[in-house]
Design an enzyme around this catalytic site. Structure first.
Site, PDB file in Angstrom:
ATOM      1  N   GLY A   1       6.660  10.639   3.835  1.00  0.00           N
ATOM      2  CA  GLY A   1       5.837  10.888   4.479  1.00  0.00           C
ATOM      3  C   GLY A   1       4.582   9.026   4.074  1.00  0.00           C
ATOM      4  O   GLY A   1       3.855   8.785   5.055  1.00  0.00           O
ATOM      5  N   CYS A   2       5.620   8.206   3.439  1.00  0.00           N
ATOM      6  CA  CYS A   2       5.110   6.818   3.762  1.00  0.00           C
ATOM      7  C   CYS A   2       5.407   6.247   5.057  1.00  0.00           C
ATOM      8  O   CYS A   2       4.424   5.064   5.508  1.00  0.00           O
ATOM      9  CB  CYS A   2       6.159   6.035   2.806  1.00  0.00           C
ATOM     10  SG  CYS A   2       5.733   6.464   0.613  1.00  0.00           S
ATOM     11  N   THR A   3       7.039   6.890   5.951  1.00  0.00           N
ATOM     12  CA  THR A   3       6.799   6.037   7.233  1.00  0.00           C
ATOM     13  C   THR A   3       5.754   7.302   7.767  1.00  0.00           C
ATOM     14  O   THR A   3       5.319   5.709   9.066  1.00  0.00           O
ATOM     15  CB  THR A   3       7.833   6.385   7.988  1.00  0.00           C
ATOM     16  OG1 THR A   3       8.908   6.035   6.916  1.00  0.00           O
ATOM     17  CG2 THR A   3       8.157   6.555   9.238  1.00  0.00           C
TER      18      THR A   3
ATOM     19  N   ALA B   1       2.408   4.638   7.449  1.00  0.00           N
ATOM     20  CA  ALA B   1       2.040   3.809   7.680  1.00  0.00           C
ATOM     21  C   ALA B   1       2.496   3.782   9.406  1.00  0.00           C
ATOM     22  O   ALA B   1       1.289   2.946  10.259  1.00  0.00           O
ATOM     23  CB  ALA B   1       3.790   2.737   7.641  1.00  0.00           C
TER      24      ALA B   1
END
Length: 154
Positions: A43-45, A48
Site C-alpha cells: 500500500g505504501c509503495t 508513493a
C-alpha cells in the site's frame, strides 16, 4: 487528531539525504504532508508511486509533497531510489511529527491490536495552517484526490 483551521505543528526531521527539514521551510507553498506506515510495503509503495506520478502537476500548483514514516534514513534512501521518488521522505522514529499530528493510533489487523501509523494526509496552506485533513486515505486514490482538490475539481 488535528483539524482544518489549526496551525500545523512545526517539526525538524532528517530527509532521505540526511538533511534536516522543517515544515516552516515550506512557508509560502502548499504542503501535502502524508503519513504512511512503512517503506516498501504494498500500500505504501502504491501511494508513493501515485504521488511520484502526480509530482510535476502538484509542483505546478506550488505544492510540496512530504512523506513521513518511522523508517530510518537508510530505508528511505533505498525506497526513494528503488521507485525514483522525486519528493521528500522524512524519518520519524521518535514519533516527533507522527505524535504531534495524532496519527499514531491503535490499529486492528486480523483481530490483533497494535499501535501504528494510520495513513493520513494533511494539506497545509501557504501560511502553515491546516487546510484539509484526509484520515484513513486509500493509497491508490490519495494523490489523485489531492490533485483534483488543489485544481478546484475536488
Amino acid at each position: 487528531m488535528l483539524e482544518a483551521g489549526m496551525k500545523a505543528p512545526d517539526f525538524c526531521l532528517p530527509d532521505q539525504n540526511g538533511t534536516q527539514i522543517r515544515l516552516s521551510d515550506f512557508q509560502g507553498r502548499k504542503v501535502i504532508l502524508y503519513f504512511y506506515p512503512k517503506d516498501n510495503t504494498p500500500g505504501c509503495t502504491r501511494q508513493a508511486c501515485a504521488f511520484a506520478g502526480s509530482y510535476d502537476a502538484l509542483r505546478t500548483l506550488n505544492a510540496a509533497v512530504i512523506g513521513v514514516s518511522r523508517d530510518s534514513v537508510a530505508s528511505h534512501v533505498r525506497f526513494a531510489q528503488k521507485y525514483e521518488l522525486p519528493f521528500t521522505l522524512l524519518s520519524d522514529p521518535e514519533l516527533q511529527a507522527i505524535g504531534a499530528y495524532g496519527v499514531w493510533q491503535e490499529k486492528k489487523l486480523y483481530g490483533k491490536v497494535s499501535m501504528g501509523v494510520v495513513r493520513t494526509t494533511f494539506i497545509i496552506d501557504e501560511q502553515g495552517v491546516i487546510e484539509r485533513v484526509m484520515p484513513k486515505v486509500k493509497p491508490d486514490t490519495n494523490a489523485a484526490e489531492i490533485l483534483a482538490y488543489l485544481s478546484g475539481n475536488g
